[in-house]
Design a protein around this motif. Structure first.
Motif, PDB file in Angstrom:
ATOM      1  N   UNK A 141     -91.110  47.271  24.315  1.00 50.08           N
ATOM      2  CA  UNK A 141     -92.476  47.805  24.164  1.00 50.08           C
ATOM      3  C   UNK A 141     -93.374  46.813  23.442  1.00 50.08           C
ATOM      4  N   UNK A 142     -92.876  46.272  22.331  1.00 49.16           N
ATOM      5  CA  UNK A 142     -93.683  45.348  21.546  1.00 49.16           C
ATOM      6  C   UNK A 142     -93.969  44.057  22.317  1.00 49.16           C
ATOM      7  N   UNK A 143     -93.009  43.622  23.114  1.00 55.44           N
ATOM      8  CA  UNK A 143     -93.222  42.403  23.898  1.00 55.44           C
ATOM      9  C   UNK A 143     -94.325  42.607  24.931  1.00 55.44           C
ATOM     10  N   UNK A 144     -94.311  43.765  25.569  1.00 55.05           N
ATOM     11  CA  UNK A 144     -95.380  44.056  26.528  1.00 55.05           C
ATOM     12  C   UNK A 144     -96.724  44.171  25.814  1.00 55.05           C
ATOM     13  N   UNK A 145     -96.749  44.831  24.666  1.00 56.68           N
ATOM     14  CA  UNK A 145     -98.000  45.022  23.939  1.00 56.68           C
ATOM     15  C   UNK A 145     -98.553  43.700  23.409  1.00 56.68           C
ATOM     16  N   UNK A 174     -87.036  55.839  19.023  1.00 56.33           N
ATOM     17  CA  UNK A 174     -86.808  54.661  19.846  1.00 56.33           C
ATOM     18  C   UNK A 174     -85.478  53.995  19.519  1.00 56.33           C
ATOM     19  N   UNK A 175     -84.898  53.342  20.527  1.00 54.35           N
ATOM     20  CA  UNK A 175     -83.791  52.426  20.276  1.00 54.35           C
ATOM     21  C   UNK A 175     -84.361  51.048  19.985  1.00 54.35           C
ATOM     22  N   UNK A 176     -83.520  50.161  19.459  1.00 55.01           N
ATOM     23  CA  UNK A 176     -83.999  48.801  19.179  1.00 55.01           C
ATOM     24  C   UNK A 176     -84.412  48.107  20.476  1.00 55.01           C
ATOM     25  N   UNK A 177     -83.741  48.420  21.563  1.00 55.50           N
ATOM     26  CA  UNK A 177     -84.083  47.811  22.857  1.00 55.50           C
ATOM     27  C   UNK A 177     -85.465  48.274  23.306  1.00 55.50           C
ATOM     28  N   UNK A 178     -85.725  49.556  23.174  1.00 54.54           N
ATOM     29  CA  UNK A 178     -87.018  50.087  23.585  1.00 54.54           C
ATOM     30  C   UNK A 178     -88.148  49.497  22.746  1.00 54.54           C
ATOM     31  N   UNK A 224     -87.174  42.797  17.174  1.00 57.81           N
ATOM     32  CA  UNK A 224     -87.892  41.696  17.817  1.00 57.81           C
ATOM     33  C   UNK A 224     -87.110  41.257  19.042  1.00 57.81           C
ATOM     34  N   UNK A 225     -87.809  40.680  19.999  1.00 57.25           N
ATOM     35  CA  UNK A 225     -87.156  40.113  21.165  1.00 57.25           C
ATOM     36  C   UNK A 225     -87.007  38.617  20.960  1.00 57.25           C
ATOM     37  N   UNK A 226     -85.801  38.101  21.179  1.00 50.15           N
ATOM     38  CA  UNK A 226     -85.549  36.661  21.191  1.00 50.15           C
ATOM     39  C   UNK A 226     -85.596  36.254  22.664  1.00 50.15           C
TER      40      UNK A 226
END
Length: 226
Positions: free
Chosen positions: A96-100, A88-92, A48-50
């Motif tokens: 990706x999920x944030x954009x989606x 995928x890396x955790x960063x990718x 997840x992105x914080x």
């Protein structure tokens, strides 16, 4: 007293919180975090992105309210994120999920660092939170994926720091942080990640959690997910 209040205000400005020194201190603290997993028998990984952002001159964290139509964790407050794809890396995954989910392109996400693994409520999955700053942030340009996201909202860091907005609930004998003061209560895994991040991001004089001052029962919190 006035001098102390003024100092606190200045420490919470974007210029202070998002400075190079603040970023480096946060990253160093993140690297010291222990892993929060009960065992290593998990089968799936997620990230997840914080997301840090600036809204009306205040540094905030961005959260999403998951769609009520989702089969799992519907109606819950969460950070943008999801399961990792193969290779995928955790960063990718986080980017990706944030954009989606909310329509923020990778070029506007400045990754700081990752946090330690956190066990999901389902012990078969572990989550890696990734800290990043949303550059050129404009709430009006967000594009929520309606099949996954019911709402996008932000909470100022100063609100998350205010102990009058802190509460907790007991789960397996542990106090789980609850953050009030925003449009929706932040709790569960997202509350834990928020607390861990704030501990690393802010000096002790700005952030000291007080999650025993008010206790919620789980059934009191569940309606906030719907």
């Amino acid at each position: 007293m006035i001098r102390s209040i003024y100092k606190t205000i200045m420490l919470l400005t974007p210029e202070a919180l998002l400075s190079t020194a603040s970023r480096e201190r946060c990253i160093a603290n993140l690297k010291e975090l222990p892993m929060f997993i009960r065992d290593d028998s998990y089968k799936r990984s997620a990230a997840v992105l914080v997301p840090l952002c600036v809204v009306d001159g205040e540094v905030c964290l961005l959260f999403t309210l998951r769609s009520s139509t989702l089969s799992t964790h519907s109606g819950q407050v969460s950070f943008p994120g999801g399961k990792m794809d193969e290779g995928e890396t955790v960063y990718q995954t986080a980017v990706r999920e944030t954009e989606e989910e909310i329509g923020v392109p990778p070029k506007d996400i400045d990754i700081w660092s990752k946090m330690s693994l956190v066990q999901g409520r389902d012990s078969s999955i572990v989550i890696t939170p990734v800290v990043g700053e949303l550059k050129n942030f404009n709430e009006n340009k967000l594009q929520p994926n309606e099949s996954e996201v019911a709402e996008i909202f932000t909470i100022p860091i100063k609100v998350l720091c205010d102990q009058t907005n802190h509460a907790g609930f007991k789960f397996n004998g542990n106090i789980i942080p609850v953050f009030m003061g925003g449009k929706h209560k932040v709790w569960g895994i997202t509350g834990i990640i928020t607390h861990l991040f704030l501990q690393c991001f802010l000096p002790n004089e700005l952030y000291q959690g007080d999650f025993q001052r008010l206790e919620y029962k789980l059934e009191d919190l569940m309606p906030s997910k719907l």
